[in-house]
Design a protein around this motif. Structure first.
Motif, mmCIF file in Angstrom:
data_model
loop_
_atom_site.group_PDB
_atom_site.id
_atom_site.type_symbol
_atom_site.label_atom_id
_atom_site.label_comp_id
_atom_site.label_asym_id
_atom_site.label_seq_id
_atom_site.Cartn_x
_atom_site.Cartn_y
_atom_site.Cartn_z
ATOM 1 N N ARG A 236 0.829 -1.106 -0.130
ATOM 2 C CA ARG A 236 -0.038 0.037 0.046
ATOM 3 C C ARG A 236 0.685 1.210 -0.118
ATOM 4 N NH1 ARG A 236 -2.650 -1.289 4.086
ATOM 5 N NH2 ARG A 236 -1.775 0.056 5.511
ATOM 6 N N LEU A 237 1.974 1.343 0.732
ATOM 7 C CA LEU A 237 3.071 2.345 0.766
ATOM 8 C C LEU A 237 3.308 2.723 -0.440
ATOM 9 C CD1 LEU A 237 4.394 4.646 2.365
ATOM 10 C CD2 LEU A 237 6.128 2.570 2.741
ATOM 11 N N SER A 238 3.890 1.484 -1.310
ATOM 12 C CA SER A 238 4.309 1.871 -2.581
ATOM 13 C C SER A 238 3.625 2.215 -3.600
ATOM 14 C CB SER A 238 5.011 0.469 -3.034
ATOM 15 O OG SER A 238 5.901 0.548 -4.145
ATOM 16 N N GLN A 239 2.366 1.574 -3.486
ATOM 17 C CA GLN A 239 1.199 2.113 -4.472
ATOM 18 C C GLN A 239 0.717 3.417 -4.447
ATOM 19 O OE1 GLN A 239 -1.697 -1.053 -3.922
ATOM 20 N NE2 GLN A 239 -0.850 -2.513 -5.488
ATOM 21 N N ASP A 240 0.418 3.828 -3.190
ATOM 22 C CA ASP A 240 0.181 5.364 -2.703
ATOM 23 C C ASP A 240 1.399 6.304 -3.123
ATOM 24 O OD1 ASP A 240 -2.285 4.219 -1.915
ATOM 25 O OD2 ASP A 240 -1.534 4.599 0.340
ATOM 26 N N PHE A 241 2.621 6.075 -2.857
ATOM 27 C CA PHE A 241 3.638 6.780 -3.128
ATOM 28 C C PHE A 241 3.764 6.768 -4.831
ATOM 29 C CE2 PHE A 241 8.462 6.514 -3.927
ATOM 30 C CZ PHE A 241 8.665 7.804 -3.994
ATOM 31 N N CYS A 242 3.609 5.932 -5.527
ATOM 32 C CA CYS A 242 3.443 6.133 -6.950
ATOM 33 C C CYS A 242 2.423 6.881 -7.444
ATOM 34 C CB CYS A 242 3.424 4.734 -7.583
ATOM 35 S SG CYS A 242 3.417 4.638 -9.290
ATOM 36 N N GLN A 243 1.365 6.635 -6.996
ATOM 37 C CA GLN A 243 0.259 7.493 -7.218
ATOM 38 C C GLN A 243 0.109 9.060 -6.843
ATOM 39 O OE1 GLN A 243 -2.551 6.246 -9.241
ATOM 40 N NE2 GLN A 243 -2.597 8.622 -9.652
ATOM 41 N N ARG A 244 0.750 9.182 -5.847
ATOM 42 C CA ARG A 244 1.001 10.561 -5.513
ATOM 43 C C ARG A 244 1.972 11.240 -6.311
ATOM 44 N NH1 ARG A 244 2.654 11.541 0.495
ATOM 45 N NH2 ARG A 244 2.337 13.701 -0.106
ATOM 46 N N LEU A 245 3.072 10.813 -6.890
ATOM 47 C CA LEU A 245 4.013 11.061 -7.763
ATOM 48 C C LEU A 245 3.341 11.497 -8.926
ATOM 49 C CD1 LEU A 245 7.228 9.259 -7.035
ATOM 50 C CD2 LEU A 245 6.836 11.490 -6.338
ATOM 51 N N MET A 246 2.629 10.346 -9.579
ATOM 52 C CA MET A 246 1.998 10.722 -10.966
ATOM 53 C C MET A 246 1.043 11.796 -10.966
ATOM 54 S SD MET A 246 1.657 6.686 -12.645
ATOM 55 C CE MET A 246 0.279 6.384 -11.498
ATOM 56 N N THR A 247 0.403 12.011 -9.839
ATOM 57 C CA THR A 247 -0.639 12.924 -9.780
ATOM 58 C C THR A 247 0.054 14.479 -9.689
ATOM 59 O OG1 THR A 247 -2.443 11.679 -8.403
ATOM 60 C CG2 THR A 247 -2.422 14.029 -8.207
ATOM 61 N N GLU A 248 1.181 14.538 -9.007
ATOM 62 C CA GLU A 248 1.799 15.731 -9.136
ATOM 63 C C GLU A 248 2.508 16.011 -10.383
ATOM 64 O OE1 GLU A 248 3.611 19.245 -7.830
ATOM 65 O OE2 GLU A 248 1.904 17.920 -6.655
ATOM 66 N N MET A 249 2.887 14.777 -11.150
ATOM 67 C CA MET A 249 3.528 14.853 -12.496
ATOM 68 C C MET A 249 2.571 15.265 -13.422
ATOM 69 S SD MET A 249 6.252 12.053 -11.645
ATOM 70 C CE MET A 249 6.568 11.858 -13.578
ATOM 71 N N ARG A 250 1.151 14.974 -13.294
ATOM 72 C CA ARG A 250 0.009 14.910 -13.938
ATOM 73 C C ARG A 250 0.196 14.143 -15.215
ATOM 74 N NH1 ARG A 250 1.216 20.207 -12.690
ATOM 75 N NH2 ARG A 250 2.127 20.626 -14.939
ATOM 76 N N VAL A 251 0.746 12.775 -14.969
ATOM 77 C CA VAL A 251 0.836 11.771 -15.917
ATOM 78 C C VAL A 251 -0.039 10.646 -15.397
ATOM 79 C CG1 VAL A 251 3.095 12.523 -16.554
ATOM 80 C CG2 VAL A 251 2.787 11.088 -15.027
ATOM 81 N N THR A 252 -0.509 9.612 -16.193
ATOM 82 C CA THR A 252 -1.324 8.409 -15.911
ATOM 83 C C THR A 252 -0.411 7.189 -16.268
ATOM 84 O OG1 THR A 252 -1.886 8.469 -18.293
ATOM 85 C CG2 THR A 252 -3.321 9.677 -16.819
ATOM 86 N N SER A 253 0.748 7.076 -16.383
ATOM 87 C CA SER A 253 1.556 5.976 -16.461
ATOM 88 C C SER A 253 2.761 5.847 -15.650
ATOM 89 C CB SER A 253 1.939 5.744 -18.080
ATOM 90 O OG SER A 253 2.935 4.682 -18.040
ATOM 91 N N ALA A 254 3.105 4.955 -15.192
ATOM 92 C CA ALA A 254 4.382 4.615 -14.407
ATOM 93 C C ALA A 254 5.596 4.501 -15.419
ATOM 94 C CB ALA A 254 4.174 3.687 -13.334
#
Length: 275
Positions: A236-254
């Motif tokens: 959960r920590l890793s998934q949330d971390f990835c999602q927060r970064l993508m949201t800030e970057m305004r991208v939809t793909s890791a």
């Protein structure tokens, strides 16, 4: 004794896929030191605690022979699978008991591994196997990596990263103390070799997919400890971390590429001619 924390096959595969190796520029500083202190030819390099072999492979083009050593059979199996250069071999052994003759090695390296060794015993063993004027190179990087992405606030991205690092801190091995860099500084200060160098704050920037950056962090020992103790929390920590970064970057793909700045420090030392 060497601490044995990286021996699972999944962890070894993660090491090979995600761990970074020192850049050409960083390695060149090691080679320049060796050439200045000992001179050519560069015959034998030994990469101790080689893991899945990224650093060993980098050394191969500069030496007649390179041997990677590690305590973990799973890590060495991964290294052997990816060893294409004919002058690379691997040996399983602990860092404090190297299977090399006295005064036979030009360069002993440990890349992001020395902090797991019995450091005084390893330094004695490195001294034994090094040729007169042979060199020791101990390299590592800090966890405080910095992320950047075009048209995005780096401060915000790095604040998210710092929160991720802070969540992992309770799972850090007590063997490492508060900060691994202090272990290297202490060893540098205790080394009696007159020819030695200490450098810190050496930045190495790499471009990689965001997913690789996260995989890199997940290969760290404290994330792996969290994963063993509480898999759901770690995931959960890793998934949330990835999602927060993508949201800030305004991208939809890791798979989106980011620039990761890795901060290295290193110790270089030359065995005296008459030692």
């Amino acid at each position: 004794m060497t601490h044995r924390l990286f021996e699972g096959k999944d962890h070894a595969a993660s090491y090979w896929k995600y761990r970074v190796s020192p850049s050409h520029n960083l390695l060149q500083q090691v080679l320049d030191f060796l050439e200045k202190k000992k001179g050519r030819p560069f015959e034998l390099a030994v990469d101790v605690g080689c893991g899945s072999g990224q650093g060993t492979v980098v050394l191969a083009k500069y030496f007649a022979s390179v041997v990677g050593t590690d305590v973990s059979p799973a890590q060495l199996e991964m290294a052997v699978q990816h060893a294409k250069e004919p002058n690379i071999t691997y040996k399983q052994c602990v860092a404090e008991e190297l299977p090399f003759a006295d005064s036979s090695v030009d360069l002993v390296t440990a890349m992001s591994a020395f902090h797991w060794f019995d450091r005084p015993r390893f330094l004695q063993e490195a001294h034994r196997v090094l040729k007169p004027r042979g060199c020791l190179a101990l390299l590592n990087y800090t966890v405080d990596m910095e992320l950047s992405y075009p048209d995005c606030c780096s401060h915000t991205l790095n604040q998210i990263c710092k929160e991720f690092y802070a969540a992992l801190q309770p799972y850090r091995s007590p063997h490492l103390g508060q900060n691994s860099i202090e272990l290297y500084r202490e060893s540098y200060q205790s080394l009696t070799y007159p020819d030695k160098e200490w450098q810190e704050g050496v930045w190495d920037r790499k471009t990689m997919p965001l997913s690789n950056f996260i995989g890199f962090l997940e290969s760290f020992s404290f994330y792996q400890t969290m994963l063993r103790e509480d898999p759901e929390k770690a995931t959960r920590l890793s998934q949330d971390f990835c999602q927060r970064l993508m949201t800030e970057m305004r991208v939809t793909s890791a798979d989106t590429e980011v620039v990761v700045a890795v901060k290295y420090y290193y110790l270089l030392a030359c065995k005296p001619q008459d030692a």
